[in-house]
Motif scaffolding. Structure first.
Motif, PDB file in Angstrom:
ATOM      1  N   ALA A 100     -72.496  21.903 -15.758  1.00 45.65           N
ATOM      2  CA  ALA A 100     -73.386  22.218 -14.641  1.00 45.65           C
ATOM      3  C   ALA A 100     -74.855  22.229 -15.028  1.00 45.65           C
ATOM      4  CB  ALA A 100     -73.003  23.579 -14.044  1.00 45.65           C
ATOM      5  N   CYS A 101     -75.164  22.386 -16.321  1.00 41.70           N
ATOM      6  CA  CYS A 101     -76.561  22.391 -16.766  1.00 41.70           C
ATOM      7  C   CYS A 101     -76.934  21.145 -17.557  1.00 41.70           C
ATOM      8  CB  CYS A 101     -76.859  23.610 -17.645  1.00 41.70           C
ATOM      9  SG  CYS A 101     -76.587  25.182 -16.847  1.00 41.70           S
ATOM     10  N   LEU A 106     -78.578  15.829 -13.862  1.00 43.77           N
ATOM     11  CA  LEU A 106     -79.251  14.555 -14.081  1.00 43.77           C
ATOM     12  C   LEU A 106     -78.757  13.484 -13.122  1.00 43.77           C
ATOM     13  CD1 LEU A 106     -79.113  14.977 -17.908  1.00 43.77           C
ATOM     14  CD2 LEU A 106     -81.194  14.856 -16.542  1.00 43.77           C
ATOM     15  N   ARG A 110     -80.575  13.815  -5.275  1.00 44.96           N
ATOM     16  CA  ARG A 110     -82.041  13.795  -5.220  1.00 44.96           C
ATOM     17  C   ARG A 110     -82.641  13.164  -6.471  1.00 44.96           C
ATOM     18  NH1 ARG A 110     -84.262  19.167  -7.117  1.00 44.96           N
ATOM     19  NH2 ARG A 110     -82.613  19.848  -8.486  1.00 44.96           N
ATOM     20  N   TYR A 114     -84.951   9.788  -6.635  1.00 44.90           N
ATOM     21  CA  TYR A 114     -86.259   9.732  -7.304  1.00 44.90           C
ATOM     22  C   TYR A 114     -86.321   8.543  -8.267  1.00 44.90           C
ATOM     23  CZ  TYR A 114     -90.562  11.356  -9.548  1.00 44.90           C
ATOM     24  OH  TYR A 114     -91.844  11.451 -10.024  1.00 44.90           O
ATOM     25  N   TRP A 133     -75.469  10.019 -19.304  1.00 45.20           N
ATOM     26  CA  TRP A 133     -75.361  11.486 -19.327  1.00 45.20           C
ATOM     27  C   TRP A 133     -73.928  11.947 -19.131  1.00 45.20           C
ATOM     28  CZ3 TRP A 133     -79.348  12.959 -21.749  1.00 45.20           C
ATOM     29  CH2 TRP A 133     -80.583  12.341 -21.553  1.00 45.20           C
TER      30      TRP A 133
ATOM     31  N   CYS B 101     -80.324  25.133 -13.784  1.00 44.45           N
ATOM     32  CA  CYS B 101     -79.536  23.969 -13.342  1.00 44.45           C
ATOM     33  C   CYS B 101     -80.363  22.961 -12.550  1.00 44.45           C
ATOM     34  CB  CYS B 101     -78.361  24.406 -12.457  1.00 44.45           C
ATOM     35  SG  CYS B 101     -77.214  25.524 -13.257  1.00 44.45           S
ATOM     36  N   GLU B 102     -81.492  23.362 -11.996  1.00 45.66           N
ATOM     37  CA  GLU B 102     -82.226  22.457 -11.097  1.00 45.66           C
ATOM     38  C   GLU B 102     -83.564  21.997 -11.664  1.00 45.66           C
ATOM     39  OE1 GLU B 102     -80.374  21.579  -8.713  1.00 45.66           O
ATOM     40  OE2 GLU B 102     -78.992  23.267  -8.537  1.00 45.66           O
ATOM     41  N   PRO B 105     -83.011  21.186 -16.751  1.00 52.64           N
ATOM     42  CA  PRO B 105     -82.242  20.060 -17.322  1.00 52.64           C
ATOM     43  C   PRO B 105     -82.944  18.721 -17.185  1.00 52.64           C
ATOM     44  CG  PRO B 105     -80.827  21.434 -15.958  1.00 52.64           C
ATOM     45  CD  PRO B 105     -82.242  21.888 -15.717  1.00 52.64           C
ATOM     46  N   LEU B 106     -83.834  18.614 -16.202  1.00 52.33           N
ATOM     47  CA  LEU B 106     -84.508  17.337 -15.979  1.00 52.33           C
ATOM     48  C   LEU B 106     -85.674  17.133 -16.938  1.00 52.33           C
ATOM     49  CD1 LEU B 106     -84.216  17.716 -12.173  1.00 52.33           C
ATOM     50  CD2 LEU B 106     -83.176  15.887 -13.520  1.00 52.33           C
ATOM     51  N   ARG B 110     -84.390  15.798 -24.775  1.00 54.32           N
ATOM     52  CA  ARG B 110     -83.583  14.573 -24.832  1.00 54.32           C
ATOM     53  C   ARG B 110     -83.762  13.719 -23.574  1.00 54.32           C
ATOM     54  NH1 ARG B 110     -77.865  15.732 -22.945  1.00 54.32           N
ATOM     55  NH2 ARG B 110     -78.218  17.506 -21.596  1.00 54.32           N
ATOM     56  N   VAL B 111     -84.044  14.363 -22.438  1.00 54.27           N
ATOM     57  CA  VAL B 111     -84.279  13.595 -21.210  1.00 54.27           C
ATOM     58  C   VAL B 111     -85.627  12.888 -21.275  1.00 54.27           C
ATOM     59  CG1 VAL B 111     -84.604  13.771 -18.716  1.00 54.27           C
ATOM     60  CG2 VAL B 111     -82.781  15.071 -19.842  1.00 54.27           C
ATOM     61  N   TRP B 129     -92.934  12.782 -13.459  1.00 56.03           N
ATOM     62  CA  TRP B 129     -91.536  13.211 -13.345  1.00 56.03           C
ATOM     63  C   TRP B 129     -91.418  14.708 -13.663  1.00 56.03           C
ATOM     64  CZ3 TRP B 129     -86.290  11.515 -12.957  1.00 56.03           C
ATOM     65  CH2 TRP B 129     -85.349  12.266 -13.640  1.00 56.03           C
ATOM     66  N   TRP B 133     -90.345  17.948 -10.733  1.00 56.49           N
ATOM     67  CA  TRP B 133     -89.194  18.858 -10.718  1.00 56.49           C
ATOM     68  C   TRP B 133     -89.620  20.300 -10.919  1.00 56.49           C
ATOM     69  CZ3 TRP B 133     -85.767  16.356  -8.311  1.00 56.49           C
ATOM     70  CH2 TRP B 133     -85.591  14.990  -8.514  1.00 56.49           C
TER      71      TRP B 133
END
Lengths: 210, 210
Positions: A100-101, A106, A110, A114, A133, B101-102, B105-106, B110-111, B129, B133
């Protein structure tokens, strides 16, 4: 209770499984994400986040799927969805959060929007992102299951981690992700899908399924 | 106890705050993410995820920051980091998850690496980016705080949601995100930073800070 959710939302599916494992009745309220119904003023105001799922229990509104499942577990303790011991609970929560995290955020709608609309990435590149991912994230889950799993993610009864794992596999299949590298994950997935609580709440079985 | 963590990792900082709020001693084990120490075989094998933080408590290993904090709250109940009532607990968990979670993580290392190395995005696009978020995600947190906050995220004692909020603001500042649109968030952030548990565990105060 009322569950505001969307058949294809994997976070929604997590909560549908938990409600079914608990044998709880609820009114299914569809919020069609692809039609942007999450932005309708009444829903946006109630949810604040404009995300699904959202549980209404009397006057209480609870958001975020893992928080909803723990709320259900505390207000309707049987059958429990978390182990009784602190370390077991931590392992189950950590496994749920590995999905979930680390994987799901990712790849939700939404973010994909984007990547396409704002960054101008083509479908192939978006699909590569998605699979990167999911496939890498599931390798971590695979290692944890090898260390701790029983018939289900933790022991021989389904719980919070199973509620989170199964919808992620549905997403992985929908986007043609590799799954042959995670046999433990797929073994647990199969055991879950043999249960009505998982099978009868799956996206294609929902009232708003297309 | 030993905490494997990295001064700049916001998930690590969450756990440092919780340990400090509980008044618990631990050995600080630095895992330098920018130098890829998370891939060292011993750490990769112990963590499975190659992520920080990781808590070792006797023989037990616990990963995922929110799972670690709940584990600490269950094994060392005073002072509690979650409210006593199920709805309050759900609101605190949901708020923590709105960030964990929202938003976060974005935007983790690593992202950002994938966006740059694999997708070839330039620094400006990566920063856009990042801010998208963070700034949008904090608007949701702002609404929740307007509805529920006291001096801290929930009531007048700091808890799980504060442990998650404060490190996110550090990240936001580091990437020059807008914060003037979230005055409630910044009010709570200020109240937190007035406490040693938040101030003395901040990135710049860590043994591995650069």
């Amino acid at each position: 209770m009322e569950l505001f959710n969307y058949f294809r939302s994997s976070a929604s599916y997590r909560v549908r499984i938990a409600l079914a494992l608990k044998g709880l009745d609820y009114d299914y309220r569809a919020v069609h994400l692809a039609k942007n119904e999450q932005f309708d003023p009444a829903y946006a105001s109630a949810s604040m986040s404009k995300l699904v799922p959202l549980l209404r229990d009397g006057d209480a509104l609870v958001s975020q799927s893992m928080a909803i499942i723990e709320y259900l577990d505390e207000t309707h303790p049987e059958p429990p969805l978390l182990p009784a011991d602190a370390l077991g609970r931590a392992q189950v929560r950590a496994l749920a959060q590995d999905i979930a995290c680390e994987i799901h955020p990712l790849n939700n709608l939404r973010v994909l929007r984007y990547l396409g609309k704002d960054l101008g990435l083509d479908e192939d590149t978006k699909n590569r992102w998605y699979r990167h991912w999911v496939e890498g994230g599931l390798e971590v889950v695979e290692q944890r299951l090898k260390a701790h799993a029983g018939q289900f993610c933790h022991g021989d009864t389904p719980g919070l981690a199973d509620c989170v794992l199964v919808p992620q596999i549905f997403n992985a299949k929908r986007f043609d992700c590799r799954l042959d590298h995670v046999p433990e994950v797929m073994r647990v997935f199969g055991n879950c899908m043999a249960l009505d609580a998982f099978a009868k709440t799956q996206p294609s079985a929902c009232p708003d399924a297309e």
